[in-house]
Design an enzyme around this catalytic site. Structure first.
Site, PDB file in Angstrom:
ATOM      1  N   GLU A 132      25.827  76.388  47.148  1.00  0.00           N
ATOM      2  CA  GLU A 132      24.919  76.403  48.292  1.00  0.00           C
ATOM      3  C   GLU A 132      24.042  77.645  48.341  1.00  0.00           C
ATOM      4  O   GLU A 132      23.022  77.669  49.040  1.00  0.00           O
ATOM      5  CB  GLU A 132      25.727  76.278  49.587  1.00  0.00           C
ATOM      6  N   GLU A 189      47.045  75.042  38.147  1.00  0.00           N
ATOM      7  CA  GLU A 189      47.073  76.327  38.844  1.00  0.00           C
ATOM      8  C   GLU A 189      48.195  77.234  38.363  1.00  0.00           C
ATOM      9  O   GLU A 189      48.196  78.431  38.633  1.00  0.00           O
ATOM     10  CB  GLU A 189      47.192  76.116  40.350  1.00  0.00           C
TER      11      GLU A 189
END
Length: 305
Positions: free
Chosen positions: A89, A120
């Site tokens: 963004e 992870e």
């Protein structure tokens, strides 16, 4: 024989049962939503407690970007998805080059849409990714609800060893700062409404921290004027309308004059703004902005008595 994957018991408030929500499954829909909302209201206060540490991270990122280096985000699961969102963004919002902020997500692009088993837990994968991407002088911000995510810590340690500055956002106040980590931002969001569901308050806190971090860095770098997005990239009709509205707010000029100024400036909102407020042509406005590091506030101070 199939060997089960190892299990880890995480010592974090985010994994504990919340005594305020033990009867949440017995409530009405409005009651459930009200209880979740009450928990969410605790997040801004928790974030406010770590603003001094966040400010250090912002200043390190600004120093990095001014030096021509990059900022990296590293996360897994919700944390990684939020990091990707924030980095994406910044390009249309502040017209930053797409390589200024680089997001690294455990498991790659596939993991943005679906879980990737054990991604992870792979510290070596995190280290390998940053080893291939980070340069001395870069800044790396890791995000993890638990404070222990191996992929994230492996990436941060490798980056530090390669001369990057590092910071970690953890929603576990018990996280211990490793000696190679420059900044620890340990926000205490407490137990989740649903125990262990760290996409809730922990995720909200990370979103607030990321948005504050990147926005503050953009302000410090002169990508705003006052509280206006003067570096905005107008990629659709709504944003083109916003650029005219911003220009009118900043200058008091008519809609037609603002539209004409944007055309003359080739769509560059900063150039149009300086053109209108300083009474100079667009070429001169460009030169003035370049002389003042692209900062509108400084440019106007130089051209307006």
């Amino acid at each position: 024989m199939t060997v089960p994957h190892p299990a880890v018991q995480v010592d974090s408030p985010t994994e504990q049962r919340n005594p305020r929500t033990t009867d949440i499954d017995r409530m009405s829909t409005v009651g459930i939503l009200g209880l979740i909302n009450a928990e969410d209201r605790r997040v801004p206060e928790a974030v406010s407690e770590v603003l001094p540490q966040l400010a250090v991270a912002v200043d390190l990122a600004v120093e990095t970007l001014r030096g021509g280096r990059r900022v990296h985000y590293v996360g897994a699961g919700t944390s990684g998805r939020l990091a990707v969102l924030d980095a994406a963004e910044l390009v249309p919002t502040f017209n930053v080059p797409p390589d200024w902020f680089v997001a690294h997500h455990a498991g790659g692009d596939r993991a943005l849409r679906e879980p990737v088993e054990n991604a992870e837990d792979d510290a070596k994968a995190g280290a390998a990714e940053l080893s291939a991407m980070v340069d001395p002088g870069d800044f790396v911000l890791g995000l993890t609800a638990s404070g222990r995510t191996p992929y994230v810590l492996g990436a941060l340690k490798e980056a530090s060893g390669r001369g990057a500055r590092t910071a970690l956002v953890s929603c576990n106040p018990r996280t211990v700062q490793p000696p190679w980590l420059d900044v620890l931002i340990g926000v205490d969001t407490g137990p989740e409404a649903i125990a262990g569901s760290t996409r809730m308050k922990a995720g909200t806190a990370q979103k607030v921290i990321l948005t504050s971090f990147s926005t503050a860095a953009m302000i410090k770098l002169g990508r705003t004027y006052s509280n206006l997005m003067v570096s905005l990239r107008a990629t659709n009709a709504k944003l083109r309308g916003r650029t005219i509205r911003i220009l009118r707010e900043a200058t008091g000029a008519s809609e037609q004059d603002c539209a004409d100024a944007l055309v003359e400036a080739g769509g560059d909102l900063k150039v149009a703004l300086v053109h209108l407020l300083c009474g100079v042509d667009s070429a001169t406005a460009i030169s003035l902005l370049e002389a003042n590091g692209g900062r509108v506030r400084d440019t106007l101070g130089a051209c307006i008595p």
